[in-house]
Write a protein that holds these residues in place. Sequence first.
Motif, PDB file in Angstrom:
ATOM      1  N   VAL A  35       0.790  -1.136   0.047  1.00 19.01           N
ATOM      2  CA  VAL A  35       0.098  -0.091   0.070  1.00 19.01           C
ATOM      3  C   VAL A  35       0.894   1.193  -0.053  1.00 19.01           C
ATOM      4  O   VAL A  35       1.607   1.611   1.158  1.00 19.01           O
ATOM      5  CB  VAL A  35      -1.053   0.062   1.025  1.00 19.01           C
ATOM      6  N   LYS A  37       0.058   4.632  -0.868  1.00 21.72           N
ATOM      7  CA  LYS A  37      -0.656   5.618  -0.789  1.00 21.72           C
ATOM      8  C   LYS A  37       0.538   6.691   0.117  1.00 21.72           C
ATOM      9  O   LYS A  37       0.970   6.265   1.107  1.00 21.72           O
ATOM     10  CB  LYS A  37      -1.912   5.836   0.005  1.00 21.72           C
ATOM     11  N   ASN A  58      -5.089   4.550  -2.248  1.00 19.92           N
ATOM     12  CA  ASN A  58      -6.727   4.697  -1.847  1.00 19.92           C
ATOM     13  C   ASN A  58      -7.346   6.250  -2.412  1.00 19.92           C
ATOM     14  O   ASN A  58      -8.343   6.475  -2.220  1.00 19.92           O
ATOM     15  CB  ASN A  58      -6.797   4.719  -0.379  1.00 19.92           C
ATOM     16  N   ILE A  79      -7.853   0.393  -3.361  1.00 17.36           N
ATOM     17  CA  ILE A  79      -8.484  -0.184  -1.980  1.00 17.36           C
ATOM     18  C   ILE A  79      -9.326   0.821  -1.132  1.00 17.36           C
ATOM     19  O   ILE A  79      -9.863   0.748  -0.214  1.00 17.36           O
ATOM     20  CB  ILE A  79      -7.157  -0.459  -1.160  1.00 17.36           C
ATOM     21  N   MET A 161     -13.764  -7.748   1.013  1.00 18.22           N
ATOM     22  CA  MET A 161     -12.858  -6.951   1.609  1.00 18.22           C
ATOM     23  C   MET A 161     -13.068  -6.271   3.138  1.00 18.22           C
ATOM     24  O   MET A 161     -14.110  -5.853   3.215  1.00 18.22           O
ATOM     25  CB  MET A 161     -12.368  -5.846   0.762  1.00 18.22           C
ATOM     26  N   VAL A 163     -11.729  -3.492   6.271  1.00 15.75           N
ATOM     27  CA  VAL A 163     -10.843  -2.743   7.226  1.00 15.75           C
ATOM     28  C   VAL A 163     -11.152  -3.035   8.703  1.00 15.75           C
ATOM     29  O   VAL A 163     -12.086  -2.694   9.041  1.00 15.75           O
ATOM     30  CB  VAL A 163     -10.710  -1.153   6.769  1.00 15.75           C
ATOM     31  N   MET A 204      -3.971  -5.592   7.789  1.00 17.54           N
ATOM     32  CA  MET A 204      -2.954  -4.480   7.278  1.00 17.54           C
ATOM     33  C   MET A 204      -1.746  -4.553   8.353  1.00 17.54           C
ATOM     34  O   MET A 204      -1.550  -5.768   8.908  1.00 17.54           O
ATOM     35  CB  MET A 204      -3.782  -3.242   7.885  1.00 17.54           C
ATOM     36  N   THR A 205      -0.935  -3.603   8.349  1.00 13.17           N
ATOM     37  CA  THR A 205       0.105  -3.839   8.985  1.00 13.17           C
ATOM     38  C   THR A 205       0.368  -4.349  10.613  1.00 13.17           C
ATOM     39  O   THR A 205       0.815  -5.275  10.954  1.00 13.17           O
ATOM     40  CB  THR A 205       0.997  -2.499   9.250  1.00 13.17           C
ATOM     41  N   ARG A 220      -3.020  -5.963   2.841  1.00 14.77           N
ATOM     42  CA  ARG A 220      -2.747  -4.716   2.329  1.00 14.77           C
ATOM     43  C   ARG A 220      -1.736  -4.194   3.508  1.00 14.77           C
ATOM     44  O   ARG A 220      -2.136  -3.632   4.516  1.00 14.77           O
ATOM     45  CB  ARG A 220      -3.863  -3.975   2.168  1.00 14.77           C
ATOM     46  N   ILE A 221      -0.314  -4.149   3.150  1.00 15.79           N
ATOM     47  CA  ILE A 221       0.419  -3.482   3.870  1.00 15.79           C
ATOM     48  C   ILE A 221       0.975  -2.066   3.564  1.00 15.79           C
ATOM     49  O   ILE A 221       1.514  -2.173   2.413  1.00 15.79           O
ATOM     50  CB  ILE A 221       1.706  -4.698   4.243  1.00 15.79           C
ATOM     51  N   GLY A 222       0.947  -1.280   4.112  1.00 11.44           N
ATOM     52  CA  GLY A 222       1.594   0.125   4.098  1.00 11.44           C
ATOM     53  C   GLY A 222       2.702   0.369   4.882  1.00 11.44           C
ATOM     54  O   GLY A 222       3.975   0.239   4.444  1.00 11.44           O
ATOM     55  N   THR A 223       2.457   0.719   6.190  1.00  9.50           N
ATOM     56  CA  THR A 223       3.488   1.166   6.963  1.00  9.50           C
ATOM     57  C   THR A 223       4.615   0.193   7.222  1.00  9.50           C
ATOM     58  O   THR A 223       5.565   0.364   7.280  1.00  9.50           O
ATOM     59  CB  THR A 223       2.748   1.299   8.320  1.00  9.50           C
ATOM     60  N   ARG A 229       3.394   6.956   7.693  1.00  2.25           N
ATOM     61  CA  ARG A 229       2.772   8.072   6.500  1.00  2.25           C
ATOM     62  C   ARG A 229       3.018   9.456   7.091  1.00  2.25           C
ATOM     63  O   ARG A 229       2.486   9.583   8.292  1.00  2.25           O
ATOM     64  CB  ARG A 229       1.647   7.669   5.906  1.00  2.25           C
TER      65      ARG A 229
HETATM   66  C1  LIG Z   1      -3.834   2.640   4.449  1.00  2.00           C
HETATM   67  C2  LIG Z   1      -4.410   1.295   3.995  1.00  2.00           C
HETATM   68  C3  LIG Z   1      -3.921   0.253   4.310  1.00  2.00           C
HETATM   69  C4  LIG Z   1      -2.612  -0.211   5.026  1.00  2.00           C
HETATM   70  O1  LIG Z   1      -2.462   0.326   6.149  1.00  2.00           O
HETATM   71  P1  LIG Z   1      -1.105  -0.003   7.097  1.00  2.00           P
HETATM   72  O2  LIG Z   1      -1.632  -0.009   8.612  1.00  2.00           O
HETATM   73  O3  LIG Z   1      -0.212   1.080   6.776  1.00  2.00           O
HETATM   74  O4  LIG Z   1      -0.489  -1.298   6.778  1.00  2.00           O
HETATM   75  C5  LIG Z   1      -4.676  -0.974   4.059  1.00  2.00           C
HETATM   76  N1  LIG Z   1      -5.960  -0.884   3.665  1.00  2.00           N
HETATM   77  C6  LIG Z   1      -6.670   0.200   3.455  1.00  2.00           C
HETATM   78  C7  LIG Z   1      -8.045   0.228   2.892  1.00  2.00           C
HETATM   79  C8  LIG Z   1      -5.861   1.427   3.437  1.00  2.00           C
HETATM   80  O5  LIG Z   1      -6.298   2.582   3.611  1.00  2.00           O
END
Ligand SMILES: *Cc1c(COP(=O)(O)O)cnc(C)c1O
Length: 235
Positions: A35, A37, A58, A79, A161, A163, A204-205, A220-223, A229
């Motif tokens: 992820v 963003k 996103n 996402i 899906m 969150v 997620m993370t 879905r991994i961002g951080t 961020r």
């Molecule tokens: C930002 C986001 C993520 C990733 O989140 P992290 O906690 O940084 O891994 C996953 N899914 C969605 C829908 C997001 O908006």
Amino acid sequence: MESRIAENIEWVRERVAAAAKRAGRDPKEVTLIAVSKTKPVEMLSAAYVVGERQFGENKVQELCAKFPVMPKDTVWHMIGHLQTNKVRQVIDKVALIHSVDNIKLAQVIQSEAEKKGRICNVLLEVNIAEENSKYGLSPSEVEKFAREIAGFDRIRVCGLMTVAPFTENPEENREYFRQMKRLAVDISAKNIDNVSMKVLSMGMTGDYEVAVEEGATMVRIGTGIFGEREYNIKE
Ligand SMILES: *Cc1c(COP(=O)(O)O)cnc(C)c1O
């Protein structure tokens, strides 16, 4: 910075594989979505060179800005919440829209996909903990919605899906991930035309290992890959 991203991806892949094995699953069943963003293309490229091909954004504007810069075989995932007036811009760029939760949006996806002569793969977003602040269908609405969307011949429903709630303790989300899996199994058993429940995008993370143990096929991994961020603009 770049080497850090490579290390992080390696780390996350290992954790995903270990979690899959703990649950008696094949690690190959789980796709890692990076992820990206708010992160610059240089950071996406650092992930790309170590083999990452799946990227999640996103915001339509940001996805469209990065799209032409990244290599052609990059696979894009939308996402975030998608406004109907922005569907046209992403429909031919993304492999999967994770966030379909209302008929109006489905109608626009249907008509834009028709214009472009394509089929659009989507997931139905579920607000599994029924949090006021979150988008998504409530669990009790999902089957009815799946039946409605089944009539759209340009849309292929591939799964669900969610969150999950933000929490320090990922174990607190285990029951929600379990409910998601159960919901997918239940809907799948209804054999609705044009509706598959193969994909479960969750984790997620903070909680992806638990999500994989409970059946996630996409995390879905961002951080955990790109670091924290910074937001300049208020969301
Ligand atoms: C930002 C986001 C993520 C990733 O989140 P992290 O906690 O940084 O891994 C996953 N899914 C969605 C829908 C997001 O908006």
